[in-house]
Design a protein around this motif. Structure first.
Motif, PDB file in Angstrom:
ATOM      1  N   LEU A 208       0.821  -1.212   0.000  1.00  0.00           N
ATOM      2  CA  LEU A 208       0.000   0.000   0.000  1.00  0.00           C
ATOM      3  C   LEU A 208       0.856   1.263   0.000  1.00  0.00           C
ATOM      4  O   LEU A 208       0.514   2.254  -0.649  1.00  0.00           O
ATOM      5  N   ALA A 209       1.974   1.232   0.707  1.00  0.00           N
ATOM      6  CA  ALA A 209       2.883   2.379   0.704  1.00  0.00           C
ATOM      7  C   ALA A 209       3.452   2.597  -0.699  1.00  0.00           C
ATOM      8  O   ALA A 209       3.478   3.726  -1.200  1.00  0.00           O
ATOM      9  N   ALA A 210       3.880   1.524  -1.361  1.00  0.00           N
ATOM     10  CA  ALA A 210       4.422   1.630  -2.721  1.00  0.00           C
ATOM     11  C   ALA A 210       3.359   2.135  -3.688  1.00  0.00           C
ATOM     12  O   ALA A 210       3.621   3.015  -4.519  1.00  0.00           O
ATOM     13  N   ASP A 211       2.160   1.606  -3.581  1.00  0.00           N
ATOM     14  CA  ASP A 211       1.062   2.021  -4.450  1.00  0.00           C
ATOM     15  C   ASP A 211       0.762   3.505  -4.263  1.00  0.00           C
ATOM     16  O   ASP A 211       0.573   4.244  -5.227  1.00  0.00           O
ATOM     17  N   TYR A 212       0.733   3.942  -3.015  1.00  0.00           N
ATOM     18  CA  TYR A 212       0.476   5.343  -2.691  1.00  0.00           C
ATOM     19  C   TYR A 212       1.544   6.245  -3.306  1.00  0.00           C
ATOM     20  O   TYR A 212       1.244   7.277  -3.902  1.00  0.00           O
ATOM     21  N   LEU A 213       2.803   5.845  -3.179  1.00  0.00           N
ATOM     22  CA  LEU A 213       3.897   6.641  -3.742  1.00  0.00           C
ATOM     23  C   LEU A 213       3.768   6.782  -5.258  1.00  0.00           C
ATOM     24  O   LEU A 213       3.942   7.864  -5.810  1.00  0.00           O
ATOM     25  N   VAL A 214       3.470   5.673  -5.927  1.00  0.00           N
ATOM     26  CA  VAL A 214       3.371   5.695  -7.389  1.00  0.00           C
ATOM     27  C   VAL A 214       2.134   6.458  -7.843  1.00  0.00           C
ATOM     28  O   VAL A 214       2.205   7.300  -8.746  1.00  0.00           O
ATOM     29  N   GLU A 215       0.993   6.190  -7.234  1.00  0.00           N
ATOM     30  CA  GLU A 215      -0.251   6.847  -7.640  1.00  0.00           C
ATOM     31  C   GLU A 215      -0.202   8.357  -7.461  1.00  0.00           C
ATOM     32  O   GLU A 215      -0.728   9.098  -8.285  1.00  0.00           O
TER      33      GLU A 215
ATOM     34  N   ALA B 227      10.307  10.264  -2.754  1.00  0.00           N
ATOM     35  CA  ALA B 227      10.263   9.763  -1.375  1.00  0.00           C
ATOM     36  C   ALA B 227      11.089   8.499  -1.184  1.00  0.00           C
ATOM     37  O   ALA B 227      11.874   8.427  -0.234  1.00  0.00           O
ATOM     38  N   PRO B 228      10.983   7.467  -2.053  1.00  0.00           N
ATOM     39  CA  PRO B 228      11.796   6.278  -1.812  1.00  0.00           C
ATOM     40  C   PRO B 228      13.291   6.538  -1.964  1.00  0.00           C
ATOM     41  O   PRO B 228      14.098   5.897  -1.307  1.00  0.00           O
TER      42      PRO B 228
ATOM     43  N   LEU C 100      15.829   5.329  -8.976  1.00  0.00           N
ATOM     44  CA  LEU C 100      15.924   4.467  -7.795  1.00  0.00           C
ATOM     45  C   LEU C 100      17.156   3.564  -7.844  1.00  0.00           C
ATOM     46  O   LEU C 100      17.838   3.372  -6.839  1.00  0.00           O
ATOM     47  N   ILE C 101      17.454   3.032  -9.030  1.00  0.00           N
ATOM     48  CA  ILE C 101      18.633   2.169  -9.174  1.00  0.00           C
ATOM     49  C   ILE C 101      19.901   2.971  -8.906  1.00  0.00           C
ATOM     50  O   ILE C 101      20.785   2.531  -8.166  1.00  0.00           O
ATOM     51  N   GLU C 102      19.990   4.157  -9.488  1.00  0.00           N
ATOM     52  CA  GLU C 102      21.172   4.997  -9.289  1.00  0.00           C
ATOM     53  C   GLU C 102      21.326   5.387  -7.817  1.00  0.00           C
ATOM     54  O   GLU C 102      22.432   5.364  -7.277  1.00  0.00           O
ATOM     55  N   ALA C 103      20.224   5.727  -7.158  1.00  0.00           N
ATOM     56  CA  ALA C 103      20.282   6.098  -5.740  1.00  0.00           C
ATOM     57  C   ALA C 103      20.698   4.902  -4.881  1.00  0.00           C
ATOM     58  O   ALA C 103      21.471   5.042  -3.929  1.00  0.00           O
ATOM     59  N   THR C 104      20.203   3.722  -5.221  1.00  0.00           N
ATOM     60  CA  THR C 104      20.550   2.507  -4.480  1.00  0.00           C
ATOM     61  C   THR C 104      22.034   2.194  -4.632  1.00  0.00           C
ATOM     62  O   THR C 104      22.726   1.866  -3.654  1.00  0.00           O
ATOM     63  N   LEU C 105      22.535   2.303  -5.858  1.00  0.00           N
ATOM     64  CA  LEU C 105      23.960   2.047  -6.103  1.00  0.00           C
ATOM     65  C   LEU C 105      24.836   3.063  -5.367  1.00  0.00           C
ATOM     66  O   LEU C 105      25.866   2.711  -4.793  1.00  0.00           O
ATOM     67  N   ALA C 106      24.425   4.315  -5.382  1.00  0.00           N
ATOM     68  CA  ALA C 106      25.179   5.361  -4.676  1.00  0.00           C
ATOM     69  C   ALA C 106      25.185   5.114  -3.171  1.00  0.00           C
ATOM     70  O   ALA C 106      26.221   5.283  -2.507  1.00  0.00           O
ATOM     71  N   ALA C 107      24.051   4.684  -2.628  1.00  0.00           N
ATOM     72  CA  ALA C 107      23.985   4.390  -1.190  1.00  0.00           C
ATOM     73  C   ALA C 107      24.868   3.196  -0.841  1.00  0.00           C
ATOM     74  O   ALA C 107      25.539   3.195   0.197  1.00  0.00           O
TER      75      ALA C 107
END
Length: 127
Positions: free
Chosen positions: A73-80, A86-87, A115-122
């Motif tokens: 539900l959190a993911a759905d809310y973010l996308v909608e 936010a992620p 998101l992929i770039e942010a994940t790799l950077a983290a």
């Protein structure tokens, strides 16, 4: 379901008061055509009693029976609501990983790339 998604974004909060849940449902309920906001408390009670998604947690609180529902539900809310940034702010937080994966499955290609770039950077920063 936006009310549930908004509540789910408070990932650290496993329980929500029934009054607060009913108020959130009243706000989102009219979007479902022909639904009377006054029915929200009754619907919440039925969800707790029969859906298998929520359960009573004390005398005046409800909670998701499993984090997967909350994360979806959190993911759905973010996308909608197009809250794609936010992620990105939470890629280093393990509690958000399922939300990020689920949001990525529904988001457009540009958001997924971000998101992929942010994940790799983290991950690189954590080394």
């Amino acid at each position: 379901m936006h009310a549930g998604g908004r509540a789910a974004l408070q990932l650290g909060a496993a329980q929500v008061g029934t009054g607060q849940s009913a108020r959130r449902a009243e706000v989102g309920w009219p979007r479902h055509g022909g639904c009377d906001p006054a029915d929200a408390p009754k619907v919440l009670r039925l969800l707790v009693e029969r859906s298998g998604l929520l359960r009573a947690a004390g005398s005046d609180e409800v909670e998701f029976i499993h984090n997967t529902f909350k994360e979806y539900l959190a993911a759905d809310y973010l996308v909608e609501l197009r809250l794609e940034d936010a992620p990105v702010e939470h890629v280093a937080d393990r509690e958000w990983h399922p939300v990020i994966v689920l949001a990525s499955a529904r988001a457009n290609e540009q958001v997924v790339q971000t998101l992929i770039e942010a994940t790799l950077a983290a991950a690189k920063a954590a080394q």
